[in-house]
Design a protein around this motif. Structure first.
Motif, mmCIF file in Angstrom:
data_model
loop_
_atom_site.group_PDB
_atom_site.id
_atom_site.type_symbol
_atom_site.label_atom_id
_atom_site.label_comp_id
_atom_site.label_asym_id
_atom_site.label_seq_id
_atom_site.Cartn_x
_atom_site.Cartn_y
_atom_site.Cartn_z
ATOM 1 N N VAL A 160 0.833 -1.204 0.000
ATOM 2 C CA VAL A 160 0.000 0.000 0.000
ATOM 3 C C VAL A 160 0.868 1.254 0.000
ATOM 4 N N ARG A 161 1.895 1.245 0.817
ATOM 5 C CA ARG A 161 2.631 2.481 1.079
ATOM 6 C C ARG A 161 3.926 2.622 0.288
ATOM 7 N N GLY A 162 4.232 1.613 -0.497
ATOM 8 C CA GLY A 162 5.457 1.695 -1.295
ATOM 9 C C GLY A 162 6.701 1.428 -0.457
ATOM 10 N N GLY A 228 15.798 -17.347 10.238
ATOM 11 C CA GLY A 228 15.984 -18.009 8.941
ATOM 12 C C GLY A 228 14.660 -18.363 8.284
ATOM 13 N N LEU A 229 13.636 -17.535 8.491
ATOM 14 C CA LEU A 229 12.319 -17.823 7.924
ATOM 15 C C LEU A 229 12.053 -16.927 6.711
ATOM 16 N N LYS A 230 11.229 -17.441 5.812
ATOM 17 C CA LYS A 230 10.895 -16.672 4.604
ATOM 18 C C LYS A 230 9.957 -15.514 4.978
ATOM 19 N N GLN A 231 10.309 -14.315 4.501
ATOM 20 C CA GLN A 231 9.486 -13.155 4.839
ATOM 21 C C GLN A 231 8.266 -13.048 3.934
ATOM 22 N N PRO A 232 7.103 -12.744 4.515
ATOM 23 C CA PRO A 232 5.927 -12.499 3.669
ATOM 24 C C PRO A 232 5.987 -11.076 3.123
ATOM 25 N N LEU A 233 5.056 -10.727 2.266
ATOM 26 C CA LEU A 233 4.913 -9.335 1.836
ATOM 27 C C LEU A 233 3.977 -8.640 2.820
ATOM 28 N N PHE A 234 4.087 -7.321 2.895
ATOM 29 C CA PHE A 234 3.268 -6.584 3.857
ATOM 30 C C PHE A 234 2.422 -5.520 3.173
ATOM 31 N N ALA A 235 1.204 -5.366 3.669
ATOM 32 C CA ALA A 235 0.317 -4.294 3.205
ATOM 33 C C ALA A 235 -0.270 -3.643 4.450
ATOM 34 N N HIS A 236 0.023 -2.370 4.639
ATOM 35 C CA HIS A 236 -0.515 -1.664 5.809
ATOM 36 C C HIS A 236 -1.652 -0.757 5.385
ATOM 37 N N THR A 237 -2.821 -1.064 5.910
ATOM 38 C CA THR A 237 -4.028 -0.351 5.492
ATOM 39 C C THR A 237 -4.236 0.886 6.373
ATOM 40 N N PRO A 238 -4.887 1.925 5.806
ATOM 41 C CA PRO A 238 -5.056 3.164 6.581
ATOM 42 C C PRO A 238 -5.995 2.962 7.770
ATOM 43 N N LEU A 239 -5.807 3.792 8.774
ATOM 44 C CA LEU A 239 -6.643 3.690 9.976
ATOM 45 C C LEU A 239 -8.027 4.257 9.698
ATOM 46 N N MET A 274 -17.366 -0.899 4.851
ATOM 47 C CA MET A 274 -15.988 -1.119 5.316
ATOM 48 C C MET A 274 -15.015 -1.224 4.147
ATOM 49 N N THR A 275 -15.497 -1.770 3.032
ATOM 50 C CA THR A 275 -14.643 -1.862 1.841
ATOM 51 C C THR A 275 -14.286 -0.456 1.349
ATOM 52 N N LEU A 276 -15.253 0.436 1.464
ATOM 53 C CA LEU A 276 -15.011 1.813 1.009
ATOM 54 C C LEU A 276 -14.128 2.593 1.986
ATOM 55 N N LEU A 277 -13.976 2.075 3.202
ATOM 56 C CA LEU A 277 -13.125 2.750 4.184
ATOM 57 C C LEU A 277 -11.667 2.462 3.855
ATOM 58 N N GLY A 278 -11.159 3.141 2.878
ATOM 59 C CA GLY A 278 -9.750 2.949 2.544
ATOM 60 C C GLY A 278 -9.515 2.381 1.160
ATOM 61 N N TRP A 279 -10.577 1.944 0.481
ATOM 62 C CA TRP A 279 -10.402 1.431 -0.889
ATOM 63 C C TRP A 279 -11.313 2.204 -1.826
ATOM 64 N N SER A 280 -10.787 2.619 -2.972
ATOM 65 C CA SER A 280 -11.623 3.324 -3.953
ATOM 66 C C SER A 280 -11.982 2.365 -5.062
ATOM 67 N N PRO A 281 -13.269 2.153 -5.296
ATOM 68 C CA PRO A 281 -13.650 1.247 -6.389
ATOM 69 C C PRO A 281 -13.267 1.851 -7.736
ATOM 70 N N GLU A 301 -3.415 -1.335 -5.286
ATOM 71 C CA GLU A 301 -3.131 -0.033 -5.898
ATOM 72 C C GLU A 301 -4.274 0.949 -5.658
ATOM 73 N N ARG A 302 -5.455 0.470 -5.318
ATOM 74 C CA ARG A 302 -6.574 1.369 -5.058
ATOM 75 C C ARG A 302 -6.854 1.525 -3.551
ATOM 76 N N VAL A 303 -5.943 1.002 -2.725
ATOM 77 C CA VAL A 303 -6.077 1.235 -1.279
ATOM 78 C C VAL A 303 -5.353 2.548 -0.975
#
Ligand code: GLU
Length: 475
Positions: A160-162, A228-239, A274-281, A301-303
């Motif tokens: 989300v945040r680059g 030694g663990l595989k890192q996941p990807l992260f997405a931090h959503t707005p409050l 709730m979907t609209l709270l932070g995501w633009s359709p 990309e739309r969060v």
């Protein structure tokens, strides 16, 4: 294969913020053909309660956020957490810290007096064997701390945040990963360590959670590396923010999904909102959609990065939309329990009658609960309000009602048959139609505002209430 999870702590009922995180996880899992998993983070023995777990699961189910595998109970994995801590101790990446609560408080106070940000000063990072033996001989308890190199820069590409960068020096010093315990044991494992172990064990590929966890992500990335663990990807959503633009908190009153449900919001509207709270359709989609429709086009990309302000008007609008789309049969299914709860005598009413009532009031509902107040005058004879009483004093009003009462049919009444009856009564009483219409509305519904008059009358005629209500206005 995408695997995401919601990791709620059962220390309270399902919070709107957690539910929104669940929505984004669910949408991402569904749009990528992956799995949406649950992990109940119940290691805080004092604050975790089974009732809260039940409330959370039930709330997610109600919202339509189905999950794919048996939920994992974090408390069942404590042995694995301890093993991970032991692994870090063995590798010299973690160590025992014997500092007492009082010593740490004194340390923080001294830092604050020097106008420095409070942090652990790594004082027990390199204790000699003798120093350790001394502390142990004193009977001191020890936490386990994970070494954090101040010089480290922690970076990740947030979905989300680059590009994100966090300085090791800003993580508050070496991090406690196990609570105080006798030095030959490992105390209760703590959040950051536990989450990393569990996310790795559950093969989580994407961690999607609120931006209040960003600093934790920096710490967790260091732990992945150390273990030694595989890192996941992260997405931090707005409050989610309140009307004043501050983080929505308990002080804002309604914050749990159950509260919204109790107020009469539908699951569809709340999930949509709730979907609209932070995501633009995407353009052209509009704002009213189902979770399934959103899942078809969801992407990070739309969060939005900016916080999402809670907007009651929009939620109300969506809820009205959902209720209007339901159809009278489904509306009836949903209102019947509320009517029963309100003590309305629905057992004497036919299915058709109830459905007709729903058809009548449906279009003006915003909340499901409005369907109780609006249906009430059809079940319970209402008091005559001031405007209705005044209307009855209008010249010819009572005469017209009396004339109508005389010609009321015994049997069923239809809209086609009702209209000529009104005309007939007006003629007999020599009043304009408007006078009778208003007076009839007042007599039947107790006030001059309400749903369609003829339809209301037909419903009340079917229960025999029309003649009783007209009669009482004539005496
Ligand atoms: N139990 C944590 C919480 O409820 C989970 C955070 C995370 O998703 O890692 O905040």
């Amino acid at each position: 294969m995408v695997r995401v999870r919601l990791a709620p702590s059962p220390t309270g009922t399902l919070h709107i913020g957690t539910a929104r995180t669940a929505v984004f996880n669910w949408l991402f899992a569904r749009c990528s053909g992956g799995k949406f998993l649950l992990r109940i983070e119940d290691t805080d023995k004092e604050r975790s309660k089974v009732e809260f777990t039940e409330n959370i699961l039930e709330g997610l189910q109600w919202l339509g956020l189905n999950w794919d595998e048996e939920p994992v109970l974090q408390s069942t994995r404590v042995e694995q957490h301890r093993q991970a801590i032991q692994q870090l101790l063995d590798a010299g990446l973690a160590y025992r810290c014997y500092a007492s609560e009082d010593e740490l408080t004194a340390m923080r106070e001294a830092q604050m007096a020097r106008k420095q940000a409070p942090r652990y000063d790594n004082r027990h990072r390199d204790l000699s064997a003798e120093q350790q033996a001394e502390f142990q001989a004193e009977g001191r308890l020890a936490t386990v701390r994970f070494r954090i190199d101040d010089q480290r820069s922690i970076e990740w590409d947030d979905l989300v945040r680059g590009q994100m960068r966090w300085a090791g020096a800003d993580l508050g010093g070496d991090m406690v990963i196990a609570r105080r315990a006798p030095a030959d044991q490992i105390g209760d494992p703590l959040y950051n360590l536990v989450v990393v172990c569990d996310d790795a064990a559950m093969d989580i590929t994407h961690v999607i959670r609120g931006e209040d966890h960003i600093a934790n992500t920096a710490k967790q990335l260091l732990l992945y590396e150390a273990l030694g663990l595989k890192q996941p990807l992260f997405a931090h959503t707005p409050l989610i923010l309140n009307q004043e633009g501050r983080k929505l908190s308990k002080r804002d009153g309604v914050t749990s999904v159950g509260d919204f449900r109790g107020m009469g919001y539908t699951a569809d509207a709340l999930a949509n909102y709730m979907t609209l709270l932070g995501w633009s359709p995407p353009d052209g989609m509009g704002e009213r959609f189902s979770l399934q429709q959103a899942a078809e086009v969801f992407g990070f990309e739309r969060v939005n990065k900016a916080g999402a302000r809670f907007d009651w008007d929009k939620l109300n609008w969506l809820n009205g939309q959902v209720l209007h789309e339901l159809g009278s049969k489904e509306l009836q299914n949903r209102l019947t329990p509320l009517w029963e709860e309100a003590g309305f005598a629905i057992t004497g009413c036919t299915e058709d009658w109830c459905q007709q009532l729903c058809e009548l009031i449906g279009p003006s509902l915003t909340l499901l609960a409005d369907g109780v107040g609006q249906a009430k005058p059809f079940f319970v004879r209402p008091e005559l309000q001031e405007d209705a009483l005044k209307q009855l004093e209008v010249n010819g009003a009572r005469d017209a009602l009396a004339a109508l009462l005389k010609i009321l049919p015994e049997g069923p009444l239809t809209a086609e048959a009702a209209k000529p009856l009104l005309a007939q009564a007006c003629e007999a009483a020599e009043v304009k139609k408007g006078v009778l219409m208003k007076s009839l509305r007042g007599a039947l519904l107790g006030q001059l505002q309400g749903p369609d008059l003829i339809e209301s009358w037909l419903l009340l005629h079917a229960t025999g209430e029309d003649s009783a209500r007209i009669s009482r206005c004539l005496s």
